[in-house]
Enzyme design. Structure first.
Site, short mmCIF file in Angstrom:
data_model
loop_
_atom_site.label_atom_id
_atom_site.label_comp_id
_atom_site.label_asym_id
_atom_site.label_seq_id
_atom_site.Cartn_x
_atom_site.Cartn_y
_atom_site.Cartn_z
N GLU A 290 -7.76 0.50 -5.01
CA GLU A 290 -8.75 0.30 -4.49
C GLU A 290 -8.12 -0.25 -3.13
OE1 GLU A 290 -11.54 1.31 -5.51
OE2 GLU A 290 -11.37 1.37 -7.70
N CYS A 324 -13.10 -6.09 2.33
CA CYS A 324 -12.77 -4.53 2.55
C CYS A 324 -14.10 -3.91 2.80
CB CYS A 324 -12.26 -3.82 1.18
SG CYS A 324 -13.50 -4.35 -0.11
P1 NAD Z 1 -1.81 -6.62 0.29
O1 NAD Z 1 -1.71 -5.12 0.14
O2 NAD Z 1 -0.75 -7.41 1.23
O3 NAD Z 1 -1.52 -7.30 -1.22
C1 NAD Z 1 -2.28 -7.13 -2.23
C2 NAD Z 1 -1.26 -7.25 -3.58
O4 NAD Z 1 -0.19 -6.43 -3.53
C3 NAD Z 1 -0.72 -8.83 -3.43
O5 NAD Z 1 -0.76 -9.33 -4.75
C4 NAD Z 1 0.91 -8.62 -2.90
O6 NAD Z 1 1.78 -9.63 -3.35
C5 NAD Z 1 0.96 -7.32 -3.69
N1 NAD Z 1 2.08 -6.50 -3.03
C6 NAD Z 1 2.44 -6.46 -1.64
N2 NAD Z 1 3.54 -5.70 -1.61
C7 NAD Z 1 3.74 -5.14 -2.62
C8 NAD Z 1 4.79 -4.14 -3.25
N3 NAD Z 1 5.72 -3.73 -2.40
N4 NAD Z 1 4.59 -3.89 -4.55
C9 NAD Z 1 3.64 -4.30 -5.45
N5 NAD Z 1 2.80 -5.31 -4.86
C10 NAD Z 1 3.10 -5.58 -3.78
O7 NAD Z 1 -3.45 -6.98 0.48
P2 NAD Z 1 -4.10 -8.27 0.72
O8 NAD Z 1 -3.72 -8.88 2.07
O9 NAD Z 1 -3.74 -9.25 -0.42
O10 NAD Z 1 -5.74 -7.99 0.54
C11 NAD Z 1 -6.39 -7.33 1.58
C12 NAD Z 1 -6.58 -5.78 1.53
O11 NAD Z 1 -7.05 -5.49 0.56
C13 NAD Z 1 -7.41 -5.12 2.80
O12 NAD Z 1 -6.74 -3.95 3.15
C14 NAD Z 1 -8.77 -4.96 1.91
O13 NAD Z 1 -9.41 -3.95 2.61
C15 NAD Z 1 -8.12 -4.60 0.70
N6 NAD Z 1 -9.34 -4.70 -0.60
C16 NAD Z 1 -9.78 -3.53 -0.97
C17 NAD Z 1 -10.88 -3.78 -1.94
C18 NAD Z 1 -11.56 -2.39 -2.44
O14 NAD Z 1 -12.14 -2.66 -3.39
N7 NAD Z 1 -11.33 -1.47 -2.09
C19 NAD Z 1 -11.28 -5.14 -2.41
C20 NAD Z 1 -10.49 -6.20 -1.80
C21 NAD Z 1 -9.49 -5.91 -0.98
#
Ligand code: NAD
Length: 530
Positions: A290, A324
């Site tokens: 997501e 998001c």
């Molecule tokens: P992010 O992608 O930076 O991090 C999300 C998670 O991924 C964290 O736990 C992070 O530590 C982990 N991560 C980072 N690099 C990784 C890798 N290489 N391998 C595996 N895991 C890794 O996102 P964020 O800043 O935590 O959240 C904000 C983002 O999430 C925004 O883009 C927002 O739109 C999206 N979001 C989407 C939804 C939805 O339902 N579509 C809901 C909430 C947030």
């Protein structure tokens, strides 16, 4: 379509002074623990907390000088041990009756209700959510537990398909195996909880990695799930850096399912890594992802402007735009554009920006220094090319970005096309409603969208052509409720089927068809009855 017995958890009414007191007291309790014993989060493997030398200090984004807590980040050895523990436990968990797994989720929901304000307080302090938003986060987690507990019963009995004489056919659903859940910080409790309990209730051994910025909230969730009765070797909690621990989790050969919510960039990396076979990998890794959005609201010529302004403010600036689903593109139809934007600017100027622990705060801080620097750079850059209005007073010591309106950016600019994830909205005008629809859907993202209009023909056109995961007509575009508005996008916004919807759990199980030849072949009655 909805489960018949499911009712959404009500939000706390903070206009009632006794409710305000409950949350104030919880905030005081939290502060007292922080300043004496300290707030600490650890990896949990096989029910045991681990201390590690890899320490991350989390600050309070509302008052950046205050260290909120200490997180022991997991090591690569912890990752390996967590998988080993789950390998031992997952078969027992998979054989646990669905009724028992579901009652653990219901117990978790009850504990959340009991600890509601302590959880609210932790969310307020760790990620800077204002009171109402933190309370909605916990309510949504309660909803996920109760809704998925109910939906899991759909997998309890084999489904008869089509029989012929002498042959029985059934479809059964099995857990996929081991699930890795990687969560974002912006719904630190609800989303981490929803993904984790969905994986657990369907019988998967589950490892949760929270976002770095919300590890304390993640730890509270992990302890609560174990207290509710999740067996220690069916669940592990591994806080850590995404690039390090997240990557190690995704790449491990023992993973069957990855459930990710976060940015498009990381989501795409995970999808690509999951498609790369590693030595001794036992399954093609199934990925649920997501991702982000660049969501538009259209204001039609005949829209009720008061309603539209209220809806836009809530959608663009609630939780400082860090959702998001947040509105980040505003498209106004017709000649009223300039007057409408001035009204919007005036209204945004009244939003109270301040520390999230204060009940009157509407726009709290952004989550950390990285977000603060990135957003300030974006705003400065936009200022060089177009009109940028900073519409409210800044908060003081924390990472505050006041509501910001970028008026008429070039439609080729990154401000218009990329997710900014902060309290920043871009505005533009178009001549006709059809132009507005074309522009709104001219984005690789397709998560949420909204229309304010009193024209039934235009509302109908939006229903047909405004292709987003969640479309809202004449209301704000954030705040989807479990079961009522199953949530999730398509195209570059993700490849999952709606969280909080009837199909969600299907992603966590694998269907198997069993065909039995039942024509007489000399069963031994003693064996059949023993
Ligand atoms: P992010 O992608 O930076 O991090 C999300 C998670 O991924 C964290 O736990 C992070 O530590 C982990 N991560 C980072 N690099 C990784 C890798 N290489 N391998 C595996 N895991 C890794 O996102 P964020 O800043 O935590 O959240 C904000 C983002 O999430 C925004 O883009 C927002 O739109 C999206 N979001 C989407 C939804 C939805 O339902 N579509 C809901 C909430 C947030």
């Amino acid at each position: 379509m909805n489960t018949p017995f499911f009712v959404n958890e009500p939000f706390t009414d903070f206009s009632v002074s006794s409710n305000r007191k409950l949350l104030r007291d919880a905030l005081e309790r939290l502060e007292s623990t922080r300043s004496t014993a300290g707030l600490v989060a650890y990896p949990i493997i096989n029910g045991q907390r681990r201390t590690t030398p890899n320490i991350f200090e989390r600050e309070d984004p509302s008052t950046k000088d205050i260290q909120l807590g200490t997180i022991h980040f997991a090591s690569r050895d912890d990752v390996d041990e967590a998988f080993s523990s789950i390998e031992e436990g997952r078969l027992g968990w998979q054989d646990t009756p669905i009724s028992e797994r579901a009652s653990i989720l219901n117990r978790a929901a009850s504990i959340m209700q009991d600890r509601r304000h302590d959880l609210n307080a932790l969310i307020i302090r760790e990620v800077g959510k204002p009171w109402k938003e933190a309370d909605a986060d916990v309510a949504e987690a309660i909803d996920f537990c109760r809704y998925y507990a109910e939906r899991a019963f759909h997998f309890a009995s084999p489904i008869a398909t089509s029989d012929i004489p002498g042959e029985e056919n059934v479809l059964v659903y099995h857990p996929r195996g081991t699930a890795v859940v990687i969560a974002p910080w912006n719904f630190p409790f609800a989303i981490a909880c929803g993904m984790t309990v969905a994986a657990l209730v369907t019988g998967n051994g589950t490892i949760l990695k929270p976002a770095e910025q919300s590890s304390l909230v993640g730890f509270a969730l992990a302890e609560l799930l174990l207290a509710a009765g999740v067996p220690p070797n069916a669940f592990a909690f591994l806080p850590g850096q995404g690039e390090d621990i997240g990557r190690a989790l995704v790449e491990d050969k023992r993973v069957d399912l990855i459930c990710f919510t976060g940015s498009r960039a990381v989501g795409q990396q995970i999808i690509s890594s999951a498609a790369t076979p590693y030595p001794e990998q036992r399954a093609i890794k199934r990925v649920i992802a997501e991702l982000g959005g660049k969501n538009a609201i259209i204001v039609d010529e005949d829209a009720d402007e008061d309603d539209a302004i209220r809806g836009i403010l809530a959608s663009a600036f609630g939780f400082a735009g860090q959702k998001c689903s947040a509105c980040s593109r505003l498209i106004v139809v017709g000649k009223q554009y300039s007057r409408f934007i001035e009204r919007l600017i005036e209204a945004a100027a009244d939003l109270i920006v301040g520390p999230s622990a204060q009940p009157e705060t509407v726009v709290g801080p952004v989550v950390d220094d990285d977000a603060y620097q990135r957003l300030n750079r974006t705003i400065e850059h936009a200022r060089q090319e177009c009109r940028v209005v900073v519409a409210a007073r800044n908060g003081s010591e924390g990472y505050f970005i006041p509501p910001t309106i970028i008026v008429d950016p070039p439609l080729t600019s990154s401000w218009w096309s990329e997710e900014l994830f902060g309290p920043v909205i871009c505005t533009t005008s178009v001549a006709t409603f059809d132009d507005a629809l074309r522009l709104a859907t001219d984005s690789p993202y397709a998560l949420t969208g909204g229309v304010f209009s009193r024209n039934p023909r235009n509302l109908e056109a939006a229903k047909r052509h405004f292709a987003v995961g969640n479309l809202y007509l004449n209301r704000a575009i954030t705040g989807a409720l479990v079961a009522r508005q199953p949530f999730g996008g398509s195209r570059m916004s993700g490849i999952g089927s709606k969280a909080g919807g009837p199909d969600y759990l299907l992603q966590f199980v694998e269907p198997r068809t069993i065909t039995e030849n039942t024509s007489r072949r000399g069963f031994v009655p003693e064996i059949a009855s023993s």
